[in-house]
Design a protein around this motif. Structure first.
Motif, PDB file in Angstrom:
ATOM      1  N   VAL A 153      88.419  16.151  15.842  1.00 39.58           N
ATOM      2  CA  VAL A 153      88.010  16.056  14.512  1.00 39.58           C
ATOM      3  C   VAL A 153      87.408  14.508  14.245  1.00 39.58           C
ATOM      4  O   VAL A 153      87.560  13.524  15.081  1.00 39.58           O
TER       5      VAL A 153
ATOM      6  N   MET B   6      89.355  20.134   8.136  1.00 37.58           N
ATOM      7  CA  MET B   6      89.402  21.113   9.274  1.00 37.58           C
ATOM      8  C   MET B   6      88.282  22.002   9.083  1.00 37.58           C
ATOM      9  O   MET B   6      87.724  22.206   7.985  1.00 37.58           O
TER      10      MET B   6
ATOM     11  N   ALA C 215      91.348  14.367   7.974  1.00 37.91           N
ATOM     12  CA  ALA C 215      90.275  15.156   8.577  1.00 37.91           C
ATOM     13  C   ALA C 215      90.265  16.468   7.776  1.00 37.91           C
ATOM     14  O   ALA C 215      91.089  16.964   7.405  1.00 37.91           O
TER      15      ALA C 215
ATOM     16  N   GLN D 163      91.810  20.034  19.031  1.00 34.57           N
ATOM     17  CA  GLN D 163      90.573  20.264  18.469  1.00 34.57           C
ATOM     18  C   GLN D 163      90.132  18.811  18.191  1.00 34.57           C
ATOM     19  O   GLN D 163      90.843  17.937  18.266  1.00 34.57           O
TER      20      GLN D 163
END
Length: 131
Positions: free
Chosen positions: A89, A110, A108, A87
């Protein structure tokens, strides 16, 4: 990556490969700790669950995954339970309230709203070399 019930972010550009080591690949050297023999090279193993004080799905490296990472030309193996979907981020600084946490470079938020810690690969490689 996942370790127990926790998720952690690992910068993909630091990852060389992942593997499930065999008993023959694992060794312990006095003064150097656990090592993984990978492609003719002995690479230090860091059990992240010990560093972060979490309960892993297994502490048997032959049943978990090892992620080989590199920083500044040095490598280490990180023991994790599972690799998760890559992903993108946005990194957030931990702030002065938390101070410097060894092995963590930031956090981070999510998509599900949970905060996930970002692993500090150069710091983890340094930690592995100290053993």
């Amino acid at each position: 990556v996942r370790i127990g019930s926790g998720r952690y972010i690992m910068p993909i550009n630091s990852i060389i490969r992942s593997l499930r080591p065999t008993r023959d690949q694992m060794s312990t050297v006095q003064g150097r700790g656990e090592l993984i023999l990978e492609r003719g090279e002995l690479i230090p193993l860091v059990r992240l669950y010990k560093l972060f004080g979490v309960v892993p799905s297994t502490d048997d490296a032959t049943k978990a995954l090892v992620v080989v990472v590199e920083a500044d030309g040095r490598k280490c193996c990180l023991l994790v339970d599972d690799l998760l979907t890559p992903q993108q981020v946005v990194i957030k600084n931990l702030g002065e309230a938390l101070g410097r946490v060894r092995g963590v470079s930031g956090g981070a938020i999510m998509g599900d709203g949970k905060v996930t810690l970002i692993l500090d690969i150069p710091g983890l490689v340094e930690l592995a070399q100290e053993r």
